[in-house]
Design a protein around this motif. Structure first.
Motif, short mmCIF file in Angstrom:
data_model
loop_
_atom_site.label_atom_id
_atom_site.label_comp_id
_atom_site.label_asym_id
_atom_site.label_seq_id
_atom_site.Cartn_x
_atom_site.Cartn_y
_atom_site.Cartn_z
N PHE A 1 0.83 -1.20 0.00
CA PHE A 1 0.00 0.00 0.00
C PHE A 1 0.87 1.26 0.00
CE2 PHE A 1 -1.89 3.43 2.51
CZ PHE A 1 -2.99 3.72 1.73
N ARG A 2 1.93 1.26 0.80
CA ARG A 2 2.81 2.43 0.84
C ARG A 2 3.36 2.75 -0.54
NH1 ARG A 2 6.45 0.68 6.03
NH2 ARG A 2 4.93 1.12 7.69
N ARG A 3 3.84 1.72 -1.25
CA ARG A 3 4.40 1.93 -2.58
C ARG A 3 3.34 2.44 -3.55
NH1 ARG A 3 7.00 -3.24 -1.76
NH2 ARG A 3 5.59 -4.13 -3.33
N ALA A 4 2.15 1.83 -3.50
CA ALA A 4 1.08 2.25 -4.41
C ALA A 4 0.62 3.67 -4.10
CB ALA A 4 -0.10 1.28 -4.29
N TYR A 5 0.58 4.03 -2.82
CA TYR A 5 0.12 5.37 -2.43
C TYR A 5 1.11 6.44 -2.89
CZ TYR A 5 -2.05 8.93 0.55
OH TYR A 5 -2.68 10.06 1.01
N LEU A 6 2.41 6.11 -2.77
CA LEU A 6 3.43 7.06 -3.21
C LEU A 6 3.43 7.22 -4.73
CD1 LEU A 6 6.40 6.10 -0.84
CD2 LEU A 6 4.99 8.18 -0.75
N ARG A 7 3.07 6.16 -5.45
CA ARG A 7 3.04 6.21 -6.92
C ARG A 7 1.71 6.76 -7.45
NH1 ARG A 7 4.70 0.68 -6.68
NH2 ARG A 7 2.65 0.17 -7.53
N ASN A 8 0.77 7.04 -6.53
CA ASN A 8 -0.58 7.47 -6.92
C ASN A 8 -1.27 6.44 -7.80
OD1 ASN A 8 -0.51 9.96 -5.54
ND2 ASN A 8 0.63 10.90 -7.22
#
Length: 548
Positions: free
Chosen positions: A123-130
């Motif tokens: 989730f952290r990676r996806a959130y940072l990548r929008n």
């Protein structure tokens, strides 16, 4: 090994039919060899992927048994990766995958914890990548894992706060989708934080700075809340497959450091392969035998309705035994985490009551409440209010807190830290003032020079000063003179010996509560002078004899 066998063992990631894979395994005699383990790894991967791809509401029980036959401890990385991939590909089946995880988590909690760590990391990676589609998929998975009590509801509050902190159209859409799935359950557990979340959404709607489509989504969510999430149940009956007492909840925070253990996704040579396989075989046999016993019991219940009632009573009695034998350390950890994660005492009491604690566990809860209160730097009213709430709910809590009062006073000299002593005294003063426990608990205190020590006198001083602050000196004096409570105060205000009477008068006068001893003073004055001096003379003679 021949060149042909070597070529067979090198799959290179290509598909191998199951029958051929079995033949290749049988051709290798050394079960601890790297070649055999690699083939076993490929077989394990295919089996786990195949079972997870077939799971649905109707066959979930069968799929769980098939998965448990595989070595899930060795393949936990494969299992988590396969579940995450399947859920991302089919978000509509998220509730089924969450139910599957909930069942596996009761047998192997480390698998449930690993899955949550990987989801947080993803989730952290996806959130940072929008990456909005992936974020929606993961958030939905979180929601159903929270509904199944695999994940703690703190994660839900953290996610909603994160989305609304610097809100955009996408973040508001995320929080709306999340609340639709998880809202009903979290509102029951944490009503005040959820009310604040809805107030924030209402302000965002009134500002009108977001897209019309997102405004409509908020309006729909508010309507769903008004209907009390009628069409969005916490868990549908077909997937409510785990008993409340068997659920294991993991506390994972969105900003905490997690270890996704990606190395578990690839093959690793195990020097003790056969030994570890035997260990898992024994665990698997025990789990499957327990499940088969439960199924046979259910079949017997369906055959005979009268026996059904008797067996249900037997099962409930067995559950009581199991609950009282729960690991004390795990129970204390659960209660402590509930204390720390609750915003107020009402929320905490609601969470603890959902645990359905039995007699010995209730006693442990009472001890831990006082321990946590004593460990604080200053007295926190949260613990007094929580104990008051429990005492109002059941007489068993009153009995245990009364018992703990006597034990605390008996061991008060062990409270080396004055801060702990002060917190405990204020805690019990709150319970006495609110009549949560009977005042008869004070009968264990004897206010004499011989029967008290410095710690005990400090405890009584803080206790009565706090009671005087709560009730006022007039009402406290009335309570002390209550004819029905004289047995409780016989030791605190002794009349058996003039020496003890004087000691009690001096003690309460020095702590600023002299009016409580008015009756003692009258009693002392009415005693004959010869009787008043008798104890002092005897003590003087005894001391002079000892000197000789």
């Amino acid at each position: 090994m021949s060149q042909k066998e070597k070529s067979l063992s090198r799959t290179g990631g290509a598909y191998i039919p199951p029958a051929r894979l079995r033949l290749m395994q049988e051709a290798i005699k050394d079960k601890n060899s790297k070649e055999f383990q690699r083939l076993y790894w490929e077989s394990l991967k295919k089996s786990i992927n195949g079972q997870i791809n077939k799971v649905n509401i109707s066959n979930i029980a069968i799929i769980v048994r098939e998965l448990l036959k595989e070595n899930l401890i060795r393949g936990m990385g494969l299992f988590c990766r396969s579940v995450m991939s399947a859920q991302a590909a089919s978000p509509t089946f998220t509730h089924v995958y969450a139910a599957l995880i909930a069942i596996i988590n009761t047998k192997f909690p480390q698998i449930g914890e690993l899955l949550l760590h990987r989801l947080v990391n993803q989730f952290r990676r996806a959130y940072l990548r929008n990456d909005k589609p992936l974020c929606i998929s993961i958030v939905k998975f979180f929601a159903h894992l929270i509904n199944q009590r695999v994940c703690h509801e703190i994660l839900a509050l953290e996610l909603m706060s994160l989305f609304l902190e610097n809100h955009t159209d996408d973040s508001v859409e995320l929080v709306v989708a999340f609340i639709k799935e998880v809202g009903k359950g979290v509102i029951e557990i944490c009503p005040k934080p959820m009310n604040e979340i809805f107030e924030t959404l209402r302000h965002i709607l009134q500002d009108g700075k977001i897209d019309k489509r997102v405004q409509y989504m908020i309006e729909v969510l508010l309507a769903i809340r008004k209907d009390k999430f009628k069409d969005h149940p916490i868990v549908i009956p077909e997937l409510d497959l785990v008993e409340e007492s068997e659920k294991i909840t993991h506390l994972v925070e969105i900003h905490a450091k997690v270890d996704p253990r990606e190395n578990l996704n690839v093959f690793q040579f195990d020097e003790n392969f056969e030994e570890n396989q035997k260990k898992y075989e024994s665990v698997k046999k025990k789990i499957l035998e327990e499940d088969s016993d439960e199924e046979s019991d259910e079949d017997a219940e369906d055959d005979d309705e009268e026996e059904d009632d008797e067996e249900e009573e037997n099962e409930s009695s067995n559950q009581v035994i199991d609950m009282t034998e729960m690991n004390t350390v795990a129970l204390r950890r659960t209660i402590y985490l509930t204390f720390q994660s609750s915003l107020d005492f009402e929320e905490c009491a609601h969470k603890l009551l959902k645990l359905q604690l039995k007699d010995k566990q209730i006693e442990e809860l009472c001890y831990l409440t006082i321990d946590c209160c004593a460990q604080q730097r200053t007295y926190i009213k949260f613990y007094g209010l929580l104990a008051q709430r429990f005492c109002s709910l059941g007489q068993e809590y009153v009995g245990y807190f009364s018992k703990v009062f006597g034990e605390c006073y008996e061991k008060i000299h062990r409270f080396l830290d004055t801060n702990k002593l002060r917190n405990v005294a204020k805690f019990f003063a709150h319970l006495l003032f609110t009549d949560s426990i009977e005042w008869t608990v004070l009968s264990c205190i004897e206010m004499t020079e011989d029967k008290t020590n410095s710690s005990g006198r400090v405890f009584v001083k803080i206790l009565f000063q706090e009671l005087a602050e709560y009730m006022g000196i007039v009402k406290l004096n009335e309570r002390v003179k209550d004819p029905t409570l004289q047995k409780a105060f016989e030791g605190l205000f002794p009349r058996d010996n003039p020496r003890n009477t004087r000691f009690a008068i001096n003690f309460f006068t020095l702590i600023g509560l002299g009016p409580l001893t008015d009756d003692l003073r009258v009693h002392l004055e009415m005693m004959p002078p010869a009787h008043q001096s008798k104890p002092e003379k005897t003590s003087h003679k005894s001391s002079s004899k000892s000197k000789k």
